[in-house]
Scaffold this motif. Structure first.
Motif, PDB file in Angstrom:
ATOM      1  N   ALA A  84       0.871  -1.178   0.000  1.00  0.00           N
ATOM      2  CA  ALA A  84       0.000   0.000   0.000  1.00  0.00           C
ATOM      3  C   ALA A  84       0.907   1.227   0.000  1.00  0.00           C
ATOM      4  O   ALA A  84       2.066   1.142   0.439  1.00  0.00           O
ATOM      5  CB  ALA A  84      -0.915  -0.006   1.222  1.00  0.00           C
ATOM      6  N   PRO A  85       0.427   2.373  -0.459  1.00  0.00           N
ATOM      7  CA  PRO A  85       1.286   3.553  -0.576  1.00  0.00           C
ATOM      8  C   PRO A  85       1.997   3.971   0.713  1.00  0.00           C
ATOM      9  O   PRO A  85       3.130   4.421   0.670  1.00  0.00           O
ATOM     10  CB  PRO A  85       0.332   4.648  -1.057  1.00  0.00           C
ATOM     11  N   ASP A  86       1.349   3.826   1.871  1.00  0.00           N
ATOM     12  CA  ASP A  86       1.971   4.269   3.125  1.00  0.00           C
ATOM     13  C   ASP A  86       2.392   3.109   4.024  1.00  0.00           C
ATOM     14  O   ASP A  86       2.604   3.303   5.220  1.00  0.00           O
ATOM     15  CB  ASP A  86       1.007   5.191   3.887  1.00  0.00           C
ATOM     16  N   ALA A  87       2.523   1.923   3.456  1.00  0.00           N
ATOM     17  CA  ALA A  87       2.889   0.741   4.235  1.00  0.00           C
ATOM     18  C   ALA A  87       4.327   0.341   3.938  1.00  0.00           C
ATOM     19  O   ALA A  87       4.883   0.696   2.897  1.00  0.00           O
ATOM     20  CB  ALA A  87       1.944  -0.410   3.886  1.00  0.00           C
ATOM     21  N   PRO A 104       3.703  -0.811  -9.018  1.00  0.00           N
ATOM     22  CA  PRO A 104       3.708   0.643  -9.173  1.00  0.00           C
ATOM     23  C   PRO A 104       5.134   1.173  -9.318  1.00  0.00           C
ATOM     24  O   PRO A 104       6.100   0.476  -8.994  1.00  0.00           O
ATOM     25  CB  PRO A 104       3.058   1.134  -7.876  1.00  0.00           C
ATOM     26  N   HIS A 105       5.257   2.361  -9.804  1.00  0.00           N
ATOM     27  CA  HIS A 105       6.568   3.038  -9.917  1.00  0.00           C
ATOM     28  C   HIS A 105       7.522   2.303 -10.859  1.00  0.00           C
ATOM     29  O   HIS A 105       8.730   2.299 -10.635  1.00  0.00           O
ATOM     30  CB  HIS A 105       7.211   3.220  -8.540  1.00  0.00           C
ATOM     31  N   ARG A 106       6.996   1.619 -11.879  1.00  0.00           N
ATOM     32  CA  ARG A 106       7.796   0.900 -12.883  1.00  0.00           C
ATOM     33  C   ARG A 106       8.560  -0.286 -12.303  1.00  0.00           C
ATOM     34  O   ARG A 106       9.568  -0.718 -12.853  1.00  0.00           O
ATOM     35  CB  ARG A 106       8.756   1.847 -13.602  1.00  0.00           C
ATOM     36  N   GLY A 140       9.540   8.594  -1.585  1.00  0.00           N
ATOM     37  CA  GLY A 140       8.277   7.949  -1.240  1.00  0.00           C
ATOM     38  C   GLY A 140       8.247   7.380   0.170  1.00  0.00           C
ATOM     39  O   GLY A 140       7.183   7.052   0.686  1.00  0.00           O
ATOM     40  N   GLY A 141       9.402   7.225   0.795  1.00  0.00           N
ATOM     41  CA  GLY A 141       9.474   6.717   2.159  1.00  0.00           C
ATOM     42  C   GLY A 141       9.350   5.218   2.301  1.00  0.00           C
ATOM     43  O   GLY A 141       9.332   4.698   3.419  1.00  0.00           O
ATOM     44  N   TYR A 142       9.279   4.486   1.190  1.00  0.00           N
ATOM     45  CA  TYR A 142       9.076   3.035   1.284  1.00  0.00           C
ATOM     46  C   TYR A 142      10.179   2.345   2.079  1.00  0.00           C
ATOM     47  O   TYR A 142       9.903   1.518   2.943  1.00  0.00           O
ATOM     48  CB  TYR A 142       8.982   2.411  -0.115  1.00  0.00           C
TER      49      TYR A 142
END
Length: 195
Positions: A84-87, A104-106, A140-142
């Protein structure tokens, strides 16, 4: 006069770091990946090591030669997927030749049927890094979320992969930023100066 925030400074650094990485990739991409795989022999691999890499984007150091070296030394391999985007990222078992799905993000990741694994050695792509092990990513902080989550359980070594030319005097640090334990470049293993 107002000084730029760490986020603003990071954004300016990202543009310059992206340029440097593109140049280095064009100049020495495959040779650097091979040199990093050889330097990876310095990484300790306790029994049961799960080495998680990444599917390289254009310009990123190709970690697959290093992953093959680690697998030959007994490590199980995994690649990340965005949950998920913030996980935090999660990791699924992967071996060369396994089918991949677009993310996502290629990015590309193993199919949902591949088992989830918890990495003990995490290879991290880097836009820029400093001597303290702080890294500049895409913003993105991932990886910061992932490192924080994995470190809560202990037993994780995080190693950035970069060209030596990507080293910066200092990376602006925000409270959530997670330092790497070491960096591998085409020139060898860079030890991190503990703050």
């Amino acid at each position: 006069m107002t000084l730029p925030s760490p986020a603003e400074t990071k954004q300016a650094l990202r543009r310059e770091a992206s340029r440097i990485r593109r140049e280095q990739s064009a100049r020495q991409g495959a040779a650097a990946a091979a040199a990093i795989a050889r330097a990876g022999a310095e990484l300790a691999l306790p029994p049961g090591t799960v080495a998680a890499g990444y599917w390289p984007l254009p310009g990123e150091i190709d970690d697959r030669p290093l992953l093959l070296e680690l697998a030959a030394r007994g490590a199980a391999l995994a690649l990340p997927e965005v949950a998920a985007p913030d996980a935090p990222l999660r990791f699924r078992r992967w071996m060369p030749g396994d089918p991949l799905a677009p993310g996502p993000h290629r990015t590309f990741h193993p199919l949902p049927s591949a088992p989830l694994l918890r990495p003990t050695l995490l290879l991290v792509p880097v836009l820029g890094f400093d001597a303290k092990g702080f890294r500049l990513g895409f913003g993105g902080g991932y990886y910061d979320r992932t490192l924080a989550a994995l470190r809560r359980d202990g037993g994780l070594i995080a190693v950035g992969l970069a060209y030596a030319a990507q080293q910066l005097p200092a990376v602006p640090v925000e409270p959530w930023d997670q330092a790497l334990d070491a960096i591998l470049t085409e020139e060898g293993l860079v030890s991190v100066v503990q703050a």
